[in-house]
Design a protein around this motif. Structure first.
Motif, mmCIF file in Angstrom:
data_model
loop_
_atom_site.group_PDB
_atom_site.id
_atom_site.type_symbol
_atom_site.label_atom_id
_atom_site.label_comp_id
_atom_site.label_asym_id
_atom_site.label_seq_id
_atom_site.Cartn_x
_atom_site.Cartn_y
_atom_site.Cartn_z
ATOM 1 N N VAL A 45 -18.973 -31.068 38.415
ATOM 2 C CA VAL A 45 -17.884 -31.539 37.616
ATOM 3 C C VAL A 45 -18.489 -32.520 36.619
ATOM 4 O O VAL A 45 -19.181 -33.420 36.907
ATOM 5 N N SER A 46 -17.974 -32.230 35.407
ATOM 6 C CA SER A 46 -17.951 -33.407 34.296
ATOM 7 C C SER A 46 -18.835 -32.793 33.274
ATOM 8 O O SER A 46 -20.117 -32.017 33.817
ATOM 9 N N ALA A 47 -18.704 -33.093 32.008
ATOM 10 C CA ALA A 47 -19.665 -32.515 30.891
ATOM 11 C C ALA A 47 -21.023 -32.812 30.937
ATOM 12 O O ALA A 47 -21.949 -32.147 31.116
ATOM 13 N N ASP A 48 -21.317 -34.125 31.637
ATOM 14 C CA ASP A 48 -22.637 -34.605 31.636
ATOM 15 C C ASP A 48 -23.456 -33.758 32.896
ATOM 16 O O ASP A 48 -24.428 -33.532 32.331
ATOM 17 N N HIS A 49 -22.631 -33.655 34.024
ATOM 18 C CA HIS A 49 -23.719 -32.916 35.006
ATOM 19 C C HIS A 49 -23.640 -31.773 34.714
ATOM 20 O O HIS A 49 -24.704 -30.918 35.189
ATOM 21 N N ILE A 50 -22.857 -31.197 33.964
ATOM 22 C CA ILE A 50 -22.966 -29.653 33.309
ATOM 23 C C ILE A 50 -24.137 -29.365 32.603
ATOM 24 O O ILE A 50 -25.096 -28.572 32.773
ATOM 25 N N GLU A 51 -24.279 -30.450 31.661
ATOM 26 C CA GLU A 51 -25.443 -30.396 30.862
ATOM 27 C C GLU A 51 -26.708 -30.549 31.640
ATOM 28 O O GLU A 51 -27.908 -29.889 31.257
ATOM 29 N N ARG A 52 -26.670 -31.409 32.526
ATOM 30 C CA ARG A 52 -27.815 -31.610 33.378
ATOM 31 C C ARG A 52 -28.230 -30.492 34.434
ATOM 32 O O ARG A 52 -29.276 -30.388 34.501
ATOM 33 N N PHE A 53 -27.272 -29.596 34.677
ATOM 34 C CA PHE A 53 -27.353 -28.298 35.538
ATOM 35 C C PHE A 53 -28.199 -27.262 34.619
ATOM 36 O O PHE A 53 -29.155 -26.977 35.217
ATOM 37 N N PHE A 54 -27.895 -27.177 33.377
ATOM 38 C CA PHE A 54 -28.470 -26.226 32.621
ATOM 39 C C PHE A 54 -29.926 -26.674 32.292
ATOM 40 O O PHE A 54 -30.948 -25.834 32.378
ATOM 41 N N THR A 55 -29.967 -28.036 32.089
ATOM 42 C CA THR A 55 -31.464 -28.433 31.798
ATOM 43 C C THR A 55 -32.342 -28.277 33.147
ATOM 44 O O THR A 55 -33.632 -28.111 32.870
ATOM 45 N N GLY A 56 -31.639 -28.581 34.101
ATOM 46 C CA GLY A 56 -32.292 -28.512 35.485
ATOM 47 C C GLY A 56 -32.948 -26.898 35.513
ATOM 48 O O GLY A 56 -34.199 -27.008 36.163
ATOM 49 N N ILE A 57 -32.034 -26.241 35.355
ATOM 50 C CA ILE A 57 -32.415 -24.722 35.681
ATOM 51 C C ILE A 57 -33.919 -24.456 34.762
ATOM 52 O O ILE A 57 -34.704 -23.962 35.125
ATOM 53 N N ARG A 58 -33.768 -24.687 33.514
ATOM 54 C CA ARG A 58 -34.522 -24.636 32.600
ATOM 55 C C ARG A 58 -36.152 -25.413 32.981
ATOM 56 O O ARG A 58 -37.152 -24.629 32.949
ATOM 57 N N ARG A 59 -36.071 -26.500 33.557
ATOM 58 C CA ARG A 59 -37.276 -27.204 33.997
ATOM 59 C C ARG A 59 -37.660 -26.654 35.469
ATOM 60 O O ARG A 59 -39.079 -26.506 35.513
ATOM 61 N N LYS A 60 -36.886 -26.505 36.267
ATOM 62 C CA LYS A 60 -37.344 -26.249 37.662
ATOM 63 C C LYS A 60 -38.046 -24.904 37.603
ATOM 64 O O LYS A 60 -38.976 -24.585 38.238
ATOM 65 N N PHE A 61 -37.311 -23.738 36.828
ATOM 66 C CA PHE A 61 -38.053 -22.412 36.739
ATOM 67 C C PHE A 61 -38.931 -22.195 35.834
ATOM 68 O O PHE A 61 -39.254 -21.038 35.290
ATOM 69 N N ASN A 62 -39.070 -23.260 34.638
ATOM 70 C CA ASN A 62 -39.925 -23.039 33.696
ATOM 71 C C ASN A 62 -39.408 -21.694 32.873
ATOM 72 O O ASN A 62 -40.066 -20.985 32.222
ATOM 73 N N LEU A 63 -37.864 -21.840 32.473
ATOM 74 C CA LEU A 63 -37.392 -20.631 31.953
ATOM 75 C C LEU A 63 -37.005 -21.020 30.617
ATOM 76 O O LEU A 63 -35.866 -21.800 30.371
ATOM 77 N N PRO A 64 -37.221 -20.371 29.599
ATOM 78 C CA PRO A 64 -36.664 -20.341 28.052
ATOM 79 C C PRO A 64 -35.233 -19.600 28.280
ATOM 80 O O PRO A 64 -35.528 -18.215 28.491
ATOM 81 N N LEU A 65 -34.210 -20.005 28.118
ATOM 82 C CA LEU A 65 -33.123 -19.351 28.226
ATOM 83 C C LEU A 65 -32.547 -18.669 26.903
ATOM 84 O O LEU A 65 -32.477 -19.588 25.804
ATOM 85 N N GLY A 66 -32.028 -17.530 26.877
ATOM 86 C CA GLY A 66 -31.331 -16.960 25.512
ATOM 87 C C GLY A 66 -30.087 -16.733 25.972
ATOM 88 O O GLY A 66 -29.901 -16.370 27.344
ATOM 89 N N ALA A 67 -29.294 -16.715 24.939
ATOM 90 C CA ALA A 67 -27.695 -16.319 25.311
ATOM 91 C C ALA A 67 -27.237 -15.472 24.395
ATOM 92 O O ALA A 67 -27.493 -15.785 23.254
#
Length: 305
Positions: A225-247
């Motif tokens: 919940v919340s825009a800030d937490h959602i942004e951190r969620f996506f940033t966390g995925i990228r950092r945790k799994f070292n994934l460059p994400l494409g959309a």
């Protein structure tokens, strides 16, 4: 006299799309919907169709009963599902998206959006069946009474209760397809370009993210919940799994959504719910059981993560 086989098949084929529409809205998965369609065909093929005055009504009612039975069987399984349960997405390439008429847009957004189907999971099987058949397929209370084996008065109460719960959980906002696509595209670009400020700007401050891994893929077990937490969620995925994400922008259940990619492998399918010119909810489908058809549609493998 038994109706000719080719005529019975032609009648069923004429109404097959509508039968699937009922089944998918009830079950939320393509495979379960196809099972309902197949069982409806078997029952149709086993009767004397000459005795059926209105084949479409008979077929939709039969599909409704079968879908209701299916929902009752699934209830216990979904109560023990790991994390949020989201529907199986129906996807198309962005190049296949045609501008719908206002009538078609209303049907798409009201009937098969991930947001609505997710919300309908809160309803009991009878409530969901009665609400969908009455609101989306114009069933009157007499027809519902016959299908549910209840009085018309009881059916009115069931539909009224379901309608109230739906509208309380998801108030109506007028969002045209162009605005929906614009926000989906802006969010996709912000994610691809790793622009936190642009990503947050797409979201309502109290936006919610739901992620469905079903215990078979990495996903958040609780809503974020919340825009800030959602942004951190996506940033966390990228950092945790070292994934460059494409959309990539695609169509998800009749609305603009996106497919998240890593090196041309599907990480997830994403759908959005829009309110007041901002993204109010994000639905991320990660369960591989629900992404296999998307992989076939796009000709891409799933990322095992």
């Amino acid at each position: 006299m038994q109706v000719r086989q080719d005529t019975a098949e032609a009648i069923f084929a004429c109404h097959r799309a509508r039968i699937f529409a009922v089944a998918y809205r009830l079950t939320g998965t393509v495979s379960d919907a196809e099972d309902v369609v197949q069982e409806t065909w078997l029952r149709w093929n086993g009767i004397d169709a000459n005795e059926i005055r209105t084949p479409e009504a008979w077929l939709i009612t039969t599909a409704g009963r079968l879908g209701l039975d299916h929902l009752r069987r699934l209830k216990a399984r979904r109560e023990t599902y790991v994390g949020p349960w989201l529907p199986e997405p129906i996807v198309k390439n962005a190049s296949e998206i045609a501008q719908p008429t206002p009538e078609e847009q209303m049907e798409l957004s009201d009937d098969i959006s991930i947001a609505l189907l997710h919300m309908l999971e809160r309803l009991a099987p009878e409530e969901r069946t009665a609400f969908l058949l009455h609101e989306a397929f114009d069933y009157d209370y007499g027809e519902l009474a016959s299908l549910l084996d209840k009085t018309e008065a009881a059916c009115r109460q069931i539909v009224s209760r379901a309608r109230r719960r739906v509208h309380e959980a998801r108030p109506r906002f007028t969002t045209n397809s162009q605005d929906h696509e614009r926000l989906a595209r802006a969010f996709s670009e912000a994610l691809t370009h790793q622009d936190p400020a642009a990503l947050i700007a797409c979201l309502k401050p109290d936006a919610v993210l739901y992620s469905d891994g079903g215990g078979k893929a990495v996903a958040a077990l609780n809503p974020i919940v919340s825009a800030d937490h959602i942004e951190r969620f996506f940033t966390g995925i990228r950092r945790k799994f070292n994934l460059p994400l494409g959309a990539r922008l695609i169509e998800v259940n009749g609305q603009a959504g996106m497919v998240l990619l890593h090196k041309e492998q599907i990480l997830s399918i994403v759908s959005f719910d829009i309110e007041a010119d901002a993204i109010a909810a994000i639905y991320i489908m990660r369960n591989p059981d629900k992404l296999s058809r998307a992989g076939e549609t796009f000709g891409l493998p799933l990322l095992g993560l």
